[in-house]
Write a protein that holds these residues in place. Structure first.
Motif, PDB file in Angstrom:
ATOM      1  N   ASN A   1      -9.085   5.702  -4.898  1.00  0.00           N
ATOM      2  CA  ASN A   1      -8.939   4.246  -4.865  1.00  0.00           C
ATOM      3  C   ASN A   1      -8.697   3.683  -6.263  1.00  0.00           C
ATOM      4  O   ASN A   1      -7.881   2.783  -6.461  1.00  0.00           O
ATOM      5  CB  ASN A   1     -10.191   3.592  -4.275  1.00  0.00           C
ATOM      6  N   MET A   2      -9.407   4.227  -7.249  1.00  0.00           N
ATOM      7  CA  MET A   2      -9.262   3.743  -8.622  1.00  0.00           C
ATOM      8  C   MET A   2      -7.879   4.067  -9.182  1.00  0.00           C
ATOM      9  O   MET A   2      -7.284   3.244  -9.875  1.00  0.00           O
ATOM     10  CB  MET A   2     -10.370   4.333  -9.498  1.00  0.00           C
ATOM     11  N   LEU A   3      -7.358   5.244  -8.869  1.00  0.00           N
ATOM     12  CA  LEU A   3      -6.004   5.598  -9.316  1.00  0.00           C
ATOM     13  C   LEU A   3      -4.973   4.645  -8.727  1.00  0.00           C
ATOM     14  O   LEU A   3      -4.055   4.194  -9.416  1.00  0.00           O
ATOM     15  CB  LEU A   3      -5.673   7.038  -8.913  1.00  0.00           C
ATOM     16  N   LEU A   4      -5.108   4.330  -7.452  1.00  0.00           N
ATOM     17  CA  LEU A   4      -4.166   3.417  -6.800  1.00  0.00           C
ATOM     18  C   LEU A   4      -4.299   2.003  -7.356  1.00  0.00           C
ATOM     19  O   LEU A   4      -3.299   1.316  -7.570  1.00  0.00           O
ATOM     20  CB  LEU A   4      -4.363   3.434  -5.285  1.00  0.00           C
ATOM     21  N   ALA A   5      -5.530   1.567  -7.604  1.00  0.00           N
ATOM     22  CA  ALA A   5      -5.737   0.227  -8.170  1.00  0.00           C
ATOM     23  C   ALA A   5      -5.142   0.132  -9.572  1.00  0.00           C
ATOM     24  O   ALA A   5      -4.495  -0.866  -9.909  1.00  0.00           O
ATOM     25  CB  ALA A   5      -7.231  -0.105  -8.202  1.00  0.00           C
ATOM     26  N   ALA A   6      -5.337   1.165 -10.378  1.00  0.00           N
ATOM     27  CA  ALA A   6      -4.769   1.166 -11.730  1.00  0.00           C
ATOM     28  C   ALA A   6      -3.248   1.043 -11.658  1.00  0.00           C
ATOM     29  O   ALA A   6      -2.641   0.251 -12.387  1.00  0.00           O
ATOM     30  CB  ALA A   6      -5.172   2.435 -12.480  1.00  0.00           C
ATOM     31  N   HIS A   7      -2.634   1.791 -10.759  1.00  0.00           N
ATOM     32  CA  HIS A   7      -1.179   1.741 -10.586  1.00  0.00           C
ATOM     33  C   HIS A   7      -0.743   0.336 -10.168  1.00  0.00           C
ATOM     34  O   HIS A   7       0.198  -0.225 -10.728  1.00  0.00           O
ATOM     35  CB  HIS A   7      -0.772   2.784  -9.541  1.00  0.00           C
ATOM     36  N   ASP A   8      -1.456  -0.238  -9.230  1.00  0.00           N
ATOM     37  CA  ASP A   8      -1.131  -1.588  -8.750  1.00  0.00           C
ATOM     38  C   ASP A   8      -1.251  -2.623  -9.862  1.00  0.00           C
ATOM     39  O   ASP A   8      -0.490  -3.586  -9.903  1.00  0.00           O
ATOM     40  CB  ASP A   8      -2.053  -1.955  -7.583  1.00  0.00           C
TER      41      ASP A   8
ATOM     42  N   THR B   1       0.813  -1.218   0.000  1.00  0.00           N
ATOM     43  CA  THR B   1       0.000   0.000   0.000  1.00  0.00           C
ATOM     44  C   THR B   1       0.846   1.268   0.000  1.00  0.00           C
ATOM     45  O   THR B   1       0.629   2.164  -0.823  1.00  0.00           O
ATOM     46  CB  THR B   1      -0.949  -0.002   1.215  1.00  0.00           C
ATOM     47  N   MET B   2       1.807   1.381   0.917  1.00  0.00           N
ATOM     48  CA  MET B   2       2.620   2.597   0.972  1.00  0.00           C
ATOM     49  C   MET B   2       3.432   2.777  -0.309  1.00  0.00           C
ATOM     50  O   MET B   2       3.600   3.901  -0.779  1.00  0.00           O
ATOM     51  CB  MET B   2       3.545   2.594   2.190  1.00  0.00           C
ATOM     52  N   ASP B   3       3.896   1.686  -0.881  1.00  0.00           N
ATOM     53  CA  ASP B   3       4.639   1.775  -2.142  1.00  0.00           C
ATOM     54  C   ASP B   3       3.730   2.323  -3.246  1.00  0.00           C
ATOM     55  O   ASP B   3       4.138   3.192  -4.024  1.00  0.00           O
ATOM     56  CB  ASP B   3       5.208   0.406  -2.514  1.00  0.00           C
ATOM     57  N   ALA B   4       2.504   1.831  -3.298  1.00  0.00           N
ATOM     58  CA  ALA B   4       1.551   2.313  -4.305  1.00  0.00           C
ATOM     59  C   ALA B   4       1.279   3.807  -4.121  1.00  0.00           C
ATOM     60  O   ALA B   4       1.280   4.574  -5.085  1.00  0.00           O
ATOM     61  CB  ALA B   4       0.252   1.523  -4.238  1.00  0.00           C
ATOM     62  N   ILE B   5       1.077   4.226  -2.885  1.00  0.00           N
ATOM     63  CA  ILE B   5       0.778   5.635  -2.616  1.00  0.00           C
ATOM     64  C   ILE B   5       1.967   6.525  -2.970  1.00  0.00           C
ATOM     65  O   ILE B   5       1.811   7.580  -3.589  1.00  0.00           O
ATOM     66  CB  ILE B   5       0.375   5.825  -1.140  1.00  0.00           C
ATOM     67  N   LEU B   6       3.167   6.104  -2.591  1.00  0.00           N
ATOM     68  CA  LEU B   6       4.346   6.950  -2.774  1.00  0.00           C
ATOM     69  C   LEU B   6       4.919   6.922  -4.195  1.00  0.00           C
ATOM     70  O   LEU B   6       5.686   7.808  -4.563  1.00  0.00           O
ATOM     71  CB  LEU B   6       5.425   6.573  -1.758  1.00  0.00           C
ATOM     72  N   THR B   7       4.541   5.930  -5.004  1.00  0.00           N
ATOM     73  CA  THR B   7       5.086   5.849  -6.361  1.00  0.00           C
ATOM     74  C   THR B   7       4.069   6.176  -7.449  1.00  0.00           C
ATOM     75  O   THR B   7       4.455   6.327  -8.609  1.00  0.00           O
ATOM     76  CB  THR B   7       5.689   4.455  -6.643  1.00  0.00           C
ATOM     77  N   ARG B   8       2.805   6.294  -7.120  1.00  0.00           N
ATOM     78  CA  ARG B   8       1.789   6.612  -8.124  1.00  0.00           C
ATOM     79  C   ARG B   8       2.003   8.019  -8.658  1.00  0.00           C
ATOM     80  O   ARG B   8       2.228   8.947  -7.921  1.00  0.00           O
ATOM     81  CB  ARG B   8       0.383   6.515  -7.521  1.00  0.00           C
ATOM     82  N   ARG B   9       1.944   8.153  -9.961  1.00  0.00           N
ATOM     83  CA  ARG B   9       2.073   9.462 -10.623  1.00  0.00           C
ATOM     84  C   ARG B   9       0.998   9.569 -11.692  1.00  0.00           C
ATOM     85  O   ARG B   9       0.494   8.570 -12.191  1.00  0.00           O
ATOM     86  CB  ARG B   9       3.448   9.593 -11.295  1.00  0.00           C
TER      87      ARG B   9
END
Length: 169
Positions: A101-108, A3-11
């Motif tokens: 949530n959708m932005l983070l899911a797309a990144h993941d 989770t933290m990786d997704a939050i900190l690396t999403r652009r």
């Protein structure tokens, strides 16, 4: 992805490969959106999947900051239901949480995505309602453009201790 990786690396990614995004992948992103918190668990959101190139191109012409839609394989329009009876004025926060949530899911899931604001610009709201046959009680809020990235952006730290206040200002 943690989770933290997704939050900190999403652009925000605005350049995409032409490869289509499978409906199963979009459905997983929608599951993430629908699992966002909402006031009183009212879930006042609706989602419009847009993957027809002609529609994406028309929207890119209507919205001054949505030019990336011309080369986007898919987008999801997040909308708020004005008939939500319990917590009428909280649909904005609820749809914001769903969008994030959708932005983070797309990144993941290996996609690039970007949040395109719609609400509160009345002209864009009305034009999207007309173009997509959206009922009057449903308000277009944001659009998430998504696709397999054709650009790379590294995460950047935005933590700023000067913005933190303890107990009082």
């Amino acid at each position: 992805m943690e989770t933290m990786d997704a939050i900190l690396t999403r652009r925000s990614i605005r350049k995409y490969s032409p490869n289509p995004v499978n409906r199963d992948v979009i459905e997983n992103i929608l599951k993430a959106g629908m699992n966002a918190p909402s006031a009183g668990d009212e879930q006042p959101w609706h989602f419009v999947i847009i993957d027809q190139h002609d529609l994406l191109e028309k929207i890119s012409e209507l919205h001054p900051y949505a030019k990336m839609l011309k080369s986007t394989p898919a987008a999801v329009l997040v909308c708020g239901d004005q008939h939500a009876p319990k917590y009428k004025d909280f649909w904005i926060q609820d749809c914001s949480a769903a969008s994030q949530n959708m932005l983070l899911a797309a990144h993941d899931l290996g996609l690039g995505a970007v949040w395109i604001g719609v609400y509160p610009v009345e002209k864009m709201i009305q034009e999207l309602r007309e173009l997509l046959n959206i009922p009057a009680h449903i308000t277009p809020f944001s659009m998430i453009a998504m696709g397999y990235p054709a650009e790379e952006k590294s995460g950047r730290m935005r933590y700023d201790p000067s913005r933190i206040h303890s107990n009082f200002w």
